[in-house]
Design a protein around this motif. Structure first.
Motif, PDB file in Angstrom:
ATOM      1  N   GLN A 162      36.739  42.814  44.816  1.00 49.55           N
ATOM      2  CA  GLN A 162      37.098  41.480  45.289  1.00 49.55           C
ATOM      3  C   GLN A 162      38.040  41.538  46.503  1.00 49.55           C
ATOM      4  OE1 GLN A 162      35.656  38.704  44.062  1.00 49.55           O
ATOM      5  NE2 GLN A 162      34.481  40.131  42.802  1.00 49.55           N
ATOM      6  N   THR A 163      38.774  42.635  46.634  1.00 50.65           N
ATOM      7  CA  THR A 163      39.764  42.730  47.713  1.00 50.65           C
ATOM      8  C   THR A 163      39.514  43.908  48.644  1.00 50.65           C
ATOM      9  OG1 THR A 163      41.237  44.079  46.339  1.00 50.65           O
ATOM     10  CG2 THR A 163      41.538  41.673  46.264  1.00 50.65           C
ATOM     11  N   MET A 208      37.063  36.964  55.288  1.00 52.46           N
ATOM     12  CA  MET A 208      38.205  37.693  54.747  1.00 52.46           C
ATOM     13  C   MET A 208      39.057  36.830  53.800  1.00 52.46           C
ATOM     14  SD  MET A 208      37.979  40.710  55.928  1.00 52.46           S
ATOM     15  CE  MET A 208      37.555  41.738  57.294  1.00 52.46           C
ATOM     16  N   THR A 209      38.549  35.665  53.420  1.00 56.64           N
ATOM     17  CA  THR A 209      39.334  34.799  52.537  1.00 56.64           C
ATOM     18  C   THR A 209      39.143  35.166  51.080  1.00 56.64           C
ATOM     19  OG1 THR A 209      37.552  33.164  52.480  1.00 56.64           O
ATOM     20  CG2 THR A 209      39.285  32.889  54.138  1.00 56.64           C
TER      21      THR A 209
END
Length: 125
Positions: A105-106, A124-125
């Protein structure tokens, strides 16, 4: 110049030739003893004469470079990133389990290829 500053690539003023020209010959790495000229490709440390004279920055992200086990350490440009951003860059040799525990997720996996998406196009949110 030895302590890392916050990330501002445009404010990074360097004259690498003036600094690097002071290294006339290869020396032994102070950590592992291997013969190096500017920095050690194995310990990721500059030679004693360059410590504190090379710029260091903080990146706005963590960067893990995954390199192929057969890639020659002396040919990897990833070392340059580790030298200038040692707190934010890690170099990992690929294994079957080296990416275990990565938070999908990151984390963005960047790899060149015909279907690769441009970083500028990534959400990139």
């Amino acid at each position: 110049m030895g302590s890392p500053d916050s990330y501002d690539i445009h404010a990074l003023e360097v004259s690498p030739q003036l600094v690097l020209d002071t290294c006339k010959e290869r020396v032994s790495c102070g950590f592992c003893g291997k013969s190096v000229k500017f920095f050690c490709y194995y310990c990721y440390k500059p030679v004693a004469g360059l410590e504190g004279r090379l710029p260091q920055i903080r990146l706005p992200f963590k960067l893990d470079v995954v390199k192929h086990p057969n890639e020659l350490d002396g040919k990897s440009t990833a070392v340059h990133a580790k030298i200038v951003a040692p707190q934010d860059v890690d170099i990992i040799t690929f294994t079957d389990t080296c990416l275990d525990g990565v938070d999908v997720q990151t984390t963005a996996l960047l790899f060149p290829g015909p279907d690769a998406q441009d970083v500028a196009e990534m959400d990139m949110t």
